[in-house]
Design an enzyme around this catalytic site. Structure first.
Site, short mmCIF file in Angstrom:
data_model
loop_
_atom_site.label_atom_id
_atom_site.label_comp_id
_atom_site.label_asym_id
_atom_site.label_seq_id
_atom_site.Cartn_x
_atom_site.Cartn_y
_atom_site.Cartn_z
N CYS A 183 8.83 6.09 -3.68
CA CYS A 183 7.81 5.00 -4.53
C CYS A 183 7.28 4.59 -3.57
O CYS A 183 6.92 3.50 -4.02
CB CYS A 183 8.61 4.91 -5.33
SG CYS A 183 9.46 6.12 -6.69
N HIS A 317 7.67 -4.77 -6.35
CA HIS A 317 7.65 -3.27 -6.24
C HIS A 317 8.12 -3.35 -8.18
O HIS A 317 7.73 -2.42 -8.64
CB HIS A 317 8.81 -2.69 -6.23
CG HIS A 317 9.30 -1.26 -6.24
ND1 HIS A 317 7.51 -0.75 -6.13
CD2 HIS A 317 10.05 -0.76 -6.37
CE1 HIS A 317 8.34 0.78 -5.56
NE2 HIS A 317 9.76 0.61 -6.57
N HIS A 352 5.28 2.74 -13.33
CA HIS A 352 4.95 3.21 -11.52
C HIS A 352 4.69 4.08 -11.50
O HIS A 352 4.55 5.22 -12.65
CB HIS A 352 6.45 3.19 -11.34
CG HIS A 352 7.60 3.34 -11.01
ND1 HIS A 352 6.18 3.61 -9.47
CD2 HIS A 352 8.11 3.15 -10.84
CE1 HIS A 352 7.35 3.60 -8.62
NE2 HIS A 352 7.68 3.73 -9.03
#
Length: 442
Positions: A183, A317, A352
Site C-alpha cells: 500500500c 495514511h 483505500h
C-alpha cells in the site's frame, strides 16, 4: 523536483476537476457495490470506491467462447489506439489515460516525451486478477484449451504491465520499471522517480501507482476481516474515529509528470508542487501486518534530518484500522508536537486504493497546495478519550495523551488555511514506510 502534470482515475468522478470539486466540498466517493452484494452472506463488506468501465468511457468486448472474459476494450472517446488497448487490463488503461493527461498538462513536446531522458515508473499493488481468474478457470476447471485465455494473458497480468503500456503508448526511451511495496506502492514509485531525477539519471519521469477494479482483491481483504462494515457507504471510512472497524477497499489511479526543477522553470512550466525530499524505510520487527511506532519514528527522523520544513498539513495514511490509525497519529505528534499543523485523511472520502493510494493521495496534496485548503477527516466524530492499550504497556516511549487530546488538528470538514508545505505518509504490509515532503513553488 517540479511536479508539472497530473491525471488519473477517480471513483464516481468524470475527471480531475470533478475530483477536486467533490473533495473540497466534503463529499464521499464511496458507494455500495453491486458485485460483492450479489454474493450475499459470502462476504462481510459491500462498500467500495470503485470505478466502472462505462464511467471511464470504455466498452468491454467479451470473448466469444465464455462471454465473461474481457478480451479487449474499446475506447469510445478515441484516446488510446486499439493496439495498446489489446495489451492492457483495466488498471493499465487508467494508467495510460493518466499519463496522457499528465503530459498534456506538463506541456512536454513529442521530442521531449520520446527522449532517452524521459522515464516511466508506475506500479500497482496486485496482478490483473480478472484476466487471470477467468483464464485459469477455463483451463483448469473447464478443461478448455490454453488458447481460450487469449494471446495476451501474460502481458495483461504481469506486474510491470502498467509501466510497459505507458512506455509503449508514449514511445519513451528512458528508464521503464515498476516498484512494488504493497500500500506504499504509489508514493514509492513517485519517490523512486524523484531519485532518478535527483541523481541526474533522467530529466523527466511519468510516475505513480494504481489499483484496477478487482472483486478478487476485494474478496481477499474481506476474508482477512479487515474491511469496514455496519455503516452507510459514506460513513464507512472513518479514520481516527473510536468506532472505526476496518478500511474501505477501493480502486483508482494517480499519475504525475516530474521534471528537473530548473528545466521546468526555464521553459515556463506551471509548477504544481516542488518535491523537497523522499525517505523510506522498513520496520525491522519481523511483523508482516502490525504497524511499528519505532519504524515510523525513524521514518520521520530520516525525512526531517534531510532539512525538510515542518509541514502545514500532514497527509495521513489513515486507513481506519484500529491499531494503524492510533499509532500513526501518535507518531506524527511525537515528531511534530501538538500544534502548528493539521492532518487530513483522503481515504475518509474515497477509501483505500491499495497500490494507487499513495499516488492519488499525493495528487490530493498538490490540490491542497493549489486550493490553499485542508482536506477533511470525514467521520472522525469521536476520538478515543482513553489511552490506547499499547500506550499502557511497559516500554512505551511515545505521547502519553489519548487521541482525543489532538482533536484540534483532526478536522472533519475542509477549511481554508495558508499551506506552503505538505508531508505525505504511506505504509504497507511487510513493514514498509514512505514519506515525501512537497511544497508550493515560490
Amino acid at each position: 523536483m517540479a511536479v508539472v502534470g497530473m491525471g488519473g482515475a477517480f471513483p464516481a468522478c468524470t475527471d480531475i476537476n470533478n475530483f477536486r470539486e467533490k473533495l473540497f466540498s466534503n463529499q464521499s466517493l464511496i458507494r455500495q457495490w453491486d458485485r460483492p452484494l450479489a454474493y450475499g452472506k459470502q462476504v462481510r463488506s459491500v462498500v467500495s470506491g470503485y470505478i466502472t468501465e462505462e464511467e471511464m468511457g470504455l466498452e468491454v468486448i467479451l470473448d466469444p467462447y465464455t462471454h465473461s472474459y474481457p478480451e479487449t476494450y474499446i475506447d469510445k472517446l478515441g484516446r488510446i489506439p486499439d493496439a495498446n488497448l489489446a495489451t492492457a487490463d483495466m488498471g493499465s488503461i487508467w494508467a495510460m489515460l493518466g499519463a496522457l493527461d499528465s503530459i498534456k498538462m506538463a506541456g512536454w513536446t513529442t521530442k521531449e516525451t520520446e527522449s532517452e531522458q524521459t522515464g516511466v515508473v508506475v506500479g500497482s499493488g496486485g496482478a490483473g486478477n480478472l484476466i487471470l481468474r477467468v483464464a485459469w478457470h477455463h483451463f483448469f476447471v473447464e478443461n478448455m484449451k490454453s488458447r481460450i485465455a487469449g494471446s495476451h494473458t501474460i502481458d495483461r497480468t504481469m506486474f510491470y504491465r502498467d509501466a510497459a503500456n505507458i512506455s509503449c503508448l508514449l514511445k519513451t526511451r528512458g528508464v521503464c520499471e515498476a516498484i512494488g511495496s504493497a500500500c506504499a506502492t504509489g508514493l514509492g514509485n513517485i519517490g523512486h522517480a524523484y531519485r532518478l531525477i535527483k541523481f541526474g539519471l533522467q530529466d523527466r519521469v511519468i510516475a505513480g501507482g494504481l489499483e484496477g477494479t478487482s472483486l478478487e482483491t476485494f474478496v481477499g481483504f474481506d476474508g482477512m476481516q479487515v474491511l469496514s462494515k455496519g455503516f452507510s457507504p459514506e460513513e464507512s471510512s472513518r479514520p481516527f474515529d473510536i468506532n472505526r472497524n476496518g478500511f474501505v477497499c477501493s480502486f483508482g489511479a494517480g499519475i504525475v509528470a516530474l521534471e528537473e526543477y530548473e528545466m521546468a522553470k526555464v521553459r515556463g512550466a506551471k509548477i504544481l508542487g516542488v518535491i523537497d525530499e523522499y525517505f523510506n524505510n522498513s520496520d525491522g520487527d519481523g511483523d508482516m501486518f502490525y504497524p511499528s511506532f519505532g519504524g515510523q519514528q525513524r521514518l520521520w527522523k530520516g525525512l526531517l534530518n534531510n532539512g525538510c520544513p515542518k509541514p502545514d498539513v500532514v497527509k495521513m495514511h489513515g486507513t481506519s484500522t484500529p491499531a494503524g490509525d492510533a499509532i500513526e497519529l501518535l507518531s506524527v505528534v511525537d515528531a511534530l508536537g501538538e500544534d502548528g499543523y493539521h492532518v487530513c485523511a483522503p481515504k475518509s472520502q474515497f477509501g483505500h486504493m491499495l497500490g494507487g493510494a499513495g499516488a492519488v493521495e499525493f495528487i490530493t496534496a498538490l490540490l491542497m497546495l493549489e486550493k490553499q485548503m485542508v482536506l477533511p477527516c470525514l467521520n472522525a466524530v469521536t476520538l478515543n478519550p482513553e489511552l490506547e492499550k499499547f500506550q499502557k504497556a511497559d516500554g512505551w516511549e511515545g505521547p502519553s495523551k489519548p487521541l482525543a487530546a489532538y482533536r484540534d488538528i483532526v478536522q472533519q470538514k475542509a477549511f481554508a488555511k495558508e499551506i506552503n508545505h505538505v508531508t505525505c505518509l504511506n505504509y504497507g504490509f511487510g513493514g514498509t514506510n514512505s514519506a515525501m515532503s512537497v511544497s508550493r513553488d515560490v
